[in-house]
Design a protein around this motif. Structure first.
Motif, PDB file in Angstrom:
ATOM      1  N   PRO A 174       0.847  -1.209   0.000  1.00 10.59           N
ATOM      2  CA  PRO A 174       0.000   0.000   0.000  1.00 10.59           C
ATOM      3  C   PRO A 174       0.873   1.246   0.000  1.00 10.59           C
ATOM      4  O   PRO A 174       1.988   1.245   0.521  1.00 10.59           O
ATOM      5  CB  PRO A 174      -0.782  -0.133   1.314  1.00 10.59           C
ATOM      6  N   ASP A 175       0.348   2.318  -0.589  1.00 11.06           N
ATOM      7  CA  ASP A 175       1.110   3.556  -0.686  1.00 11.06           C
ATOM      8  C   ASP A 175       1.599   4.038   0.682  1.00 11.06           C
ATOM      9  O   ASP A 175       2.728   4.535   0.808  1.00 11.06           O
ATOM     10  CB  ASP A 175       0.261   4.651  -1.337  1.00 11.06           C
ATOM     11  N   ALA A 176       0.755   3.895   1.690  1.00 10.82           N
ATOM     12  CA  ALA A 176       1.127   4.355   3.031  1.00 10.82           C
ATOM     13  C   ALA A 176       2.353   3.613   3.550  1.00 10.82           C
ATOM     14  O   ALA A 176       3.206   4.204   4.219  1.00 10.82           O
ATOM     15  CB  ALA A 176      -0.049   4.172   3.994  1.00 10.82           C
ATOM     16  N   LYS A 177       2.452   2.324   3.247  1.00 11.68           N
ATOM     17  CA  LYS A 177       3.602   1.535   3.689  1.00 11.68           C
ATOM     18  C   LYS A 177       4.860   1.947   2.937  1.00 11.68           C
ATOM     19  O   LYS A 177       5.959   1.982   3.503  1.00 11.68           O
ATOM     20  CB  LYS A 177       3.336   0.043   3.496  1.00 11.68           C
ATOM     21  N   VAL A 178       4.717   2.273   1.655  1.00 10.88           N
ATOM     22  CA  VAL A 178       5.868   2.713   0.862  1.00 10.88           C
ATOM     23  C   VAL A 178       6.401   4.036   1.412  1.00 10.88           C
ATOM     24  O   VAL A 178       7.614   4.226   1.552  1.00 10.88           O
ATOM     25  CB  VAL A 178       5.483   2.864  -0.625  1.00 10.88           C
TER      26      VAL A 178
END
Length: 246
Positions: free
Chosen positions: A209-213
């Motif tokens: 997910p973008d948040a994890k990246v």
């Protein structure tokens, strides 16, 4: 207390027992790693090491039921057990020497009877003696400047090792590692087959997910992942070095 790779007889340094001990600053420790094809690498070293060696991950420690096995990064020096391709004529040929080697013959170690870390020394190394060299203690039994510097270096090494363990735990939490095998056929027909190591799973990374990246970017792990991925190109270089030396 067990001896880690490179060490022969690691014992706690004692100002009474080792009062007259001296360290030869001219003696090379490279003889201790001639037969080691990989060594632990802290994440703080990735930037330098990725330009010289493949940086991979391996499972370490005991397997405990109900618990996942820890992992650690290694700098790879050779594609076969007992083969270190970066030592030639007793000289280190790479531009970077990992901190694991530079701290030798000292190391911090945890005693069997407690949680405290103490400074230890490898008494099996022939670069130690009482006749010649730089003293570890002065006439009053106080640590010499050499010993204080060694202790500071080893303590910093342990702090970076802890930071490395935390980084590896995050990679495990995100399921970003996969088992990998390297295969090569040399021009002379010899086949090299290396397994038992782990690399970043490109598919799992792309599906984060973008948040994890963003989180990986902000804590510096995304940069470390990039260094690791770039370093894998050195596997083929090691195969070429292996053929040239055999």
């Amino acid at each position: 207390m067990s001896n880690p790779p490179m060490y022969g007889n690691l014992v706690p340094l004692d100002r009474t027992q080792h009062a007259k001990l001296k360290l030869s600053t001219d003696k090379s420790a490279l003889e201790r790693i001639k037969g080691l094809n990989s060594l632990f690498l802290a994440v703080a070293e990735f930037a330098d090491a990725c330009k010289e060696f493949p940086v991979v991950f391996v499972r370490v420690g005991a397997v405990v039921e109900g618990q996942r096995q820890a992992i650690a990064p290694l700098a790879v020096f050779g594609l076969k057990q007992g083969s270190n391709l970066f030592i030639k004529d007793d000289l280190w040929t790479a531009r970077y020497l990992p901190a694991y080697v530079r701290r030798y013959p000292f190391a911090m170690a945890r005693m069997d009877d407690g949680d405290n870390m103490v400074l230890c020394i490898d008494t099996a190394w022939d670069g130690l003696g009482e006749a010649t060299g730089a003293p570890l203690f002065d006439d009053k039994g106080e640590a010499s400047e050499l010993l204080l510097n060694a202790k500071n270096f080893c303590e910093e090494f342990e702090r970076e090792a802890d930071r490395t363990r935390q980084a590896c735990e995050i990679l495990q939490d995100l399921n970003l590692l996969q088992d990998m095998r390297f295969e090569a056929t040399l021009p002379n027909g010899e086949k090299l087959d290396v397994d038992g190591f782990m690399t970043i799973n490109e598919k799992a990374l792309a599906e984060l997910p973008d948040a994890k990246v963003v989180e990986l970017h902000r804590n510096g792990l995304l940069e470390l992942i990039t260094m690791h991925r770039l370093s894998l190109g050195h596997m083929s270089r090691l195969a070429t070095q292996y053929q040239a030396q055999n």
